[in-house]
Structure formats: C-alpha cells, structure tokens
Write a protein that holds these residues in place. Structure first.
Motif, short mmCIF file in Angstrom:
data_model
loop_
_atom_site.label_atom_id
_atom_site.label_comp_id
_atom_site.label_asym_id
_atom_site.label_seq_id
_atom_site.Cartn_x
_atom_site.Cartn_y
_atom_site.Cartn_z
N LEU A 19 0.85 -1.19 0.00
CA LEU A 19 0.00 0.00 0.00
C LEU A 19 0.88 1.23 0.00
CD1 LEU A 19 -3.09 -0.35 2.33
CD2 LEU A 19 -2.98 0.89 0.20
N PRO A 20 0.63 2.24 -0.73
CA PRO A 20 -0.49 2.30 -1.66
C PRO A 20 -0.17 1.53 -2.94
CG PRO A 20 0.74 4.33 -1.78
CD PRO A 20 1.38 3.49 -0.71
N TYR A 21 -1.23 1.08 -3.60
CA TYR A 21 -1.08 0.44 -4.90
C TYR A 21 -0.72 1.48 -5.94
CZ TYR A 21 -3.51 -3.70 -3.13
OH TYR A 21 -3.87 -4.80 -2.42
N LEU A 22 0.00 1.06 -6.96
CA LEU A 22 0.22 1.93 -8.10
C LEU A 22 -1.08 2.03 -8.89
CD1 LEU A 22 3.68 0.83 -9.52
CD2 LEU A 22 3.14 2.89 -8.23
N CYS A 23 -1.46 3.22 -9.26
CA CYS A 23 -2.66 3.39 -10.06
C CYS A 23 -2.42 2.86 -11.46
CB CYS A 23 -3.04 4.87 -10.14
SG CYS A 23 -3.29 5.60 -8.53
N ASN A 24 -3.46 2.37 -12.08
CA ASN A 24 -3.37 1.90 -13.46
C ASN A 24 -3.19 3.09 -14.40
OD1 ASN A 24 -3.92 -0.79 -12.70
ND2 ASN A 24 -6.11 -0.38 -12.74
N ASN A 38 -6.37 1.79 -2.27
CA ASN A 38 -6.36 0.36 -2.03
C ASN A 38 -6.71 -0.47 -3.27
OD1 ASN A 38 -9.08 0.82 -2.15
ND2 ASN A 38 -9.58 -0.09 -0.18
N THR A 39 -6.85 0.17 -4.42
CA THR A 39 -7.03 -0.54 -5.69
C THR A 39 -6.28 0.22 -6.78
OG1 THR A 39 -8.96 0.66 -6.50
CG2 THR A 39 -9.39 -1.20 -5.02
N GLY A 40 -6.21 -0.35 -7.96
CA GLY A 40 -5.53 0.30 -9.08
C GLY A 40 -6.28 1.49 -9.65
N THR A 41 -7.53 1.72 -9.18
CA THR A 41 -8.28 2.87 -9.68
C THR A 41 -8.01 4.13 -8.87
OG1 THR A 41 -10.26 2.31 -8.41
CG2 THR A 41 -10.12 1.47 -10.68
N CYS A 52 -2.65 10.38 -18.19
CA CYS A 52 -1.92 9.68 -17.13
C CYS A 52 -1.29 8.44 -17.76
CB CYS A 52 -2.89 9.31 -16.01
SG CYS A 52 -3.76 10.72 -15.29
N PRO A 53 -0.06 8.57 -18.26
CA PRO A 53 0.52 7.53 -19.12
C PRO A 53 1.07 6.29 -18.43
CG PRO A 53 2.07 9.33 -18.86
CD PRO A 53 0.81 9.73 -18.14
N THR A 54 1.44 6.40 -17.18
CA THR A 54 2.16 5.29 -16.55
C THR A 54 1.48 4.84 -15.27
OG1 THR A 54 3.54 6.83 -15.32
CG2 THR A 54 4.39 6.09 -17.44
N PRO A 55 1.76 3.61 -14.85
CA PRO A 55 1.27 3.20 -13.54
C PRO A 55 1.86 4.12 -12.47
CG PRO A 55 2.08 1.30 -14.76
CD PRO A 55 2.48 2.53 -15.53
N GLY A 56 1.06 4.49 -11.51
CA GLY A 56 1.55 5.32 -10.42
C GLY A 56 1.53 6.81 -10.68
N THR A 57 0.79 7.27 -11.69
CA THR A 57 0.71 8.72 -11.94
C THR A 57 0.11 9.41 -10.73
OG1 THR A 57 0.47 8.43 -14.33
CG2 THR A 57 -0.30 10.51 -13.42
N VAL A 58 0.80 10.43 -10.26
CA VAL A 58 0.33 11.22 -9.11
C VAL A 58 -0.32 12.50 -9.61
CG1 VAL A 58 1.02 12.47 -7.03
CG2 VAL A 58 2.04 10.24 -7.55
#
Length: 79
Positions: A19-24, A38-41, A52-58
């Motif tokens: 946690l935290p998960y990387l966002c999709n 707590n999820t990829g969303t 938002c091109p990559t996993p984990g975009t903040v």
C-alpha cells in the motif's frame, strides 16, 4: 505484530509493503485517503484535458496544444 501491517481505520488488515497500490494507466492517485489507494483505480480516472501515461501517476499531465485528452486518457491524441 511484526510491523508489516498498518491500521488505516477501516476493517481488515493491510500490508504496508503493498500500500499504496500503483494506479493503473489512465488513472491517478494523489489522495492521502488510504481508501482511495487500495485498488488500481486510486483517486479516479485521469480528468479530461489531461493524460496519465504510466502506472503510479500522481499528477495528471496537461494535454499539449493541438491535442485532446478525454477522461481516462493514457496519451494525448493529435487533433
């Protein structure tokens, strides 16, 4: 406890290593609310006018001039 789990004020245990998960891609996560991590969303779909091109975009990236980005974009689309 061995320190691997944290209490987030919600029912159930969460593993601090995941946690935290990387966002999709197409989603972003910039919330301090653990329930939005707590999820990829994460926080939600990338807002329109951004991508938002990559996993984990903040922070969503603003669509460049001459392109458009509908909600949930992973790349800018040339007009």
């Amino acid at each position: 406890m061995d320190g691997k789990y944290v209490s987030l004020g919600v029912s159930g245990a969460y593993n601090a290593e995941t946690l935290p998960y990387l966002c999709n891609p197409g989603y972003y996560g910039n919330s301090a609310n653990p329930l939005e991590q707590n999820t990829g969303t994460c926080t939600g779909l990338c807002p329109a006018g951004n991508y938002c091109p990559t996993p984990g975009t903040v922070d969503p990236i603003i669509c460049p001039s001459g392109s458009w980005c509908p909600e949930g974009s992973i790349a800018a689309r040339v007009c």
